[in-house]
Design an enzyme around this catalytic site. Structure first.
Site, PDB file in Angstrom:
ATOM      1  N   TYR A   1       0.822  -1.222   0.000  1.00  0.00           N
ATOM      2  CA  TYR A   1       0.000   0.000   0.000  1.00  0.00           C
ATOM      3  C   TYR A   1       0.852   1.266   0.000  1.00  0.00           C
ATOM      4  O   TYR A   1       0.348   2.358  -0.248  1.00  0.00           O
ATOM      5  CB  TYR A   1      -0.946   0.033   1.212  1.00  0.00           C
ATOM      6  CG  TYR A   1      -2.021  -1.028   1.191  1.00  0.00           C
ATOM      7  CD1 TYR A   1      -2.290  -1.771   0.036  1.00  0.00           C
ATOM      8  CD2 TYR A   1      -2.774  -1.306   2.317  1.00  0.00           C
ATOM      9  CE1 TYR A   1      -3.263  -2.751   0.016  1.00  0.00           C
ATOM     10  CE2 TYR A   1      -3.761  -2.285   2.301  1.00  0.00           C
ATOM     11  CZ  TYR A   1      -3.995  -3.009   1.155  1.00  0.00           C
ATOM     12  OH  TYR A   1      -4.963  -3.975   1.143  1.00  0.00           O
TER      13      TYR A   1
ATOM     14  N   LYS B   1       3.601 -15.244   1.946  1.00  0.00           N
ATOM     15  CA  LYS B   1       3.653 -16.109   0.762  1.00  0.00           C
ATOM     16  C   LYS B   1       5.115 -16.322   0.391  1.00  0.00           C
ATOM     17  O   LYS B   1       5.579 -15.902  -0.680  1.00  0.00           O
ATOM     18  CB  LYS B   1       2.875 -15.463  -0.397  1.00  0.00           C
ATOM     19  CG  LYS B   1       1.376 -15.390  -0.191  1.00  0.00           C
ATOM     20  CD  LYS B   1       0.683 -16.724  -0.456  1.00  0.00           C
ATOM     21  CE  LYS B   1       0.626 -17.029  -1.937  1.00  0.00           C
ATOM     22  NZ  LYS B   1       0.016 -18.364  -2.176  1.00  0.00           N
TER      23      LYS B   1
ATOM     24  N   ASP C   1      -2.722 -17.770   1.980  1.00  0.00           N
ATOM     25  CA  ASP C   1      -3.948 -18.337   1.391  1.00  0.00           C
ATOM     26  C   ASP C   1      -4.461 -19.494   2.246  1.00  0.00           C
ATOM     27  O   ASP C   1      -5.665 -19.618   2.497  1.00  0.00           O
ATOM     28  CB  ASP C   1      -3.731 -18.757  -0.072  1.00  0.00           C
ATOM     29  CG  ASP C   1      -2.486 -19.597  -0.285  1.00  0.00           C
ATOM     30  OD1 ASP C   1      -1.604 -19.626   0.597  1.00  0.00           O
ATOM     31  OD2 ASP C   1      -2.381 -20.244  -1.354  1.00  0.00           O
TER      32      ASP C   1
ATOM     33  N   ASP D   1      -5.048  -6.969   5.935  1.00  0.00           N
ATOM     34  CA  ASP D   1      -6.291  -6.291   5.579  1.00  0.00           C
ATOM     35  C   ASP D   1      -7.382  -7.329   5.309  1.00  0.00           C
ATOM     36  O   ASP D   1      -8.508  -7.252   5.825  1.00  0.00           O
ATOM     37  CB  ASP D   1      -6.026  -5.451   4.313  1.00  0.00           C
ATOM     38  CG  ASP D   1      -7.083  -4.407   4.071  1.00  0.00           C
ATOM     39  OD1 ASP D   1      -8.052  -4.334   4.840  1.00  0.00           O
ATOM     40  OD2 ASP D   1      -6.933  -3.653   3.085  1.00  0.00           O
TER      41      ASP D   1
ATOM     42  N   ASP E   1     -10.453  -8.855   8.077  1.00  0.00           N
ATOM     43  CA  ASP E   1     -11.879  -8.709   7.756  1.00  0.00           C
ATOM     44  C   ASP E   1     -12.588 -10.055   7.804  1.00  0.00           C
ATOM     45  O   ASP E   1     -13.717 -10.157   8.286  1.00  0.00           O
ATOM     46  CB  ASP E   1     -12.067  -8.085   6.367  1.00  0.00           C
ATOM     47  CG  ASP E   1     -12.240  -6.568   6.450  1.00  0.00           C
ATOM     48  OD1 ASP E   1     -11.718  -5.978   7.417  1.00  0.00           O
ATOM     49  OD2 ASP E   1     -12.897  -5.987   5.568  1.00  0.00           O
TER      50      ASP E   1
END
Ligand code: NAD
Length: 360
Positions: free
Chosen positions: A140, A191, A224, A248, A252
């Site tokens: 970001y 990852k 993942d 993020d 959520d």
């Protein structure tokens, strides 16, 4: 005497902030908390008063306080304001001005609300995990970034995932320290199989663990798989530490395990000893603002996080969290919470009062 800066903000922010004050008053009166509350403006209300969503004076006040607690910012009134001075920009300025790099998002499932989740009761009942998300680095913020037009006329969008040793080490340290106050388990998600920044993340987290936190049980998981495990068997986790982007998304997903947005607090922390920012994860909810129906639990639980993580009063944090649980067990429900059988429908004030009474 500790100083708490309260930034009620916009929409339902001021409504839930009143309930934070109600709880602080009980803690001062009955438990000797000795907290002094200051107020200032953040978001749209600050734009209206000063032309900017966060003034230098408000930021200075935040820096000089022991903890900052906010309600929420934003709303349709300021939707057309220039991007650089949007209400939400005030929040970003506050986070960067306080150097808040660690976002802690607990996902806690109260027994009384276990049926509010889309997952089965046995999967989430008693759930108590925290996601520690890196907040001011990664994709970001990385450069190069932007959208360009290539010679052949195609457009190309670029963002860059980038982390340095120090950025990884400080967030990993936050997670290990938190785990020491909890069950002593940390799962680091990245990852490393396909991203160099992920490989560096794994190596640095491991190095810090081996050098300073051998007492913590550290595991690594691809992000993942972590997403899948969060909905399959979330109770296997205690503290999950991850980068800005994965955090993020994972936070959520974890948030929704527990039912309502109105129940979820968060904390953003910087260097030890510096004030952190404590806030409900919900926004200003313009659709219900001014109606007195907003659920104040997330705001009150944000205060509990400040008590535990910043003000050295884990004992009082336990009491506040227990009072919220007791109010729910006794059937108190705001409109966002489902209720079966004998429930007591209350508004913002009614829920705040029910919690304050059980705390007293
Ligand atoms: P929102 O969280 O404000 O609302 C989403 C939905 O959840 C709405 O239906 C709302 O009524 C409901 N809801 C939220 N909090 C609730 C509570 N405490 N009790 C009962 N119901 C609740 O998200 P949104 O509608 O996407 O955003 C509204 C505004 O808030 C926007 O301007 C957005 O930018 C801003 N926002 C601010 C923050 C923040 O201040 N940290 C976070 C998210 C969104």
């Amino acid at each position: 005497m500790s100083k708490i800066l309260l930034l009620p903000g916009d929409g339902i922010g001021p409504e839930v902030a009143v309930e934070i004050e109600r709880v602080i008053a009980v803690l001062n009166r009955d438990f000797g908390l000795g907290a002094e509350i200051e107020h200032d403006l953040l978001g749209g209300v600050s734009i209206d008063a000063h032309g900017v969503p966060l003034t230098d004076a408000a930021l200075a006040k935040a820096r000089a306080s022991d903890a900052v607690i906010m309600g929420a910012v934003g709303g349709p009134k300021w939707a057309k304001v220039d991007y650089a001075i949007r209400p939400e920009q005030g929040l970003l300025n506050l986070r960067s001005g306080l150097g808040l790099y660690a976002n802690l998002r607990p996902a806690l499932c109260y027994a009384a609300l276990a049926d509010a989740s889309t997952l089965k009761r046995e999967v989430i009942e008693g759930l108590d995990i925290v996601i520690v998300r890196e907040l001011i680095g990664g994709v970001y913020f990385g450069h190069p970034r932007g959208i360009e037009t290539l010679p052949d006329g195609q457009r190309r969008g670029v963002n860059t995932q980038v982390y340095t040793t120090s950025e990884i080490v400080r967030i990993a340290r936050s997670a290990f320290e938190l785990a020491r106050q909890r069950s002593g388990k940390v799962c680091s998600a990245e990852k490393a199989n396909v991203m160099e920044s992920g490989l560096l993340w794994r190596e640095e987290v491991t190095r810090l663990h081996d050098a300073e936190y051998p007492d913590i049980a550290l595991t690594h998981m691809y992000a993942d798989n972590c997403a899948m495990q969060l909905v399959r068997a979330p109770k296997q986790f205690d503290v999950i530490v991850t980068d800005n982007l994965f955090g993020d998304i994972l936070s959520d997903a974890a948030a929704m395990l527990t039912g309502s947005l109105g129940m979820l607090p968060s904390a953003a922390l910087g260097e030890p000893g510096k004030p952190g920012l404590y806030e409900p994860i919900h926004g200003s909810a313009p659709d219900i603002a001014g109606k007195g129906v907003a659920n104040p639990c997330a705001a009150i639980l944000s205060l509990a996080m400040a008590l535990r993580l910043q003000l050295g009063r884990a004992d009082l944090a336990d009491k506040v969290e227990a009072a919220v649980g007791k109010a729910l067990d006794d059937g108190y429900r705001t409109a966002d919470l489902i209720g079966e059988g004998e429930v007591k429908r209350v508004g913002t004030t009614g829920m705040g009062e029910a919690i304050a009474e059980r705390l007293a």
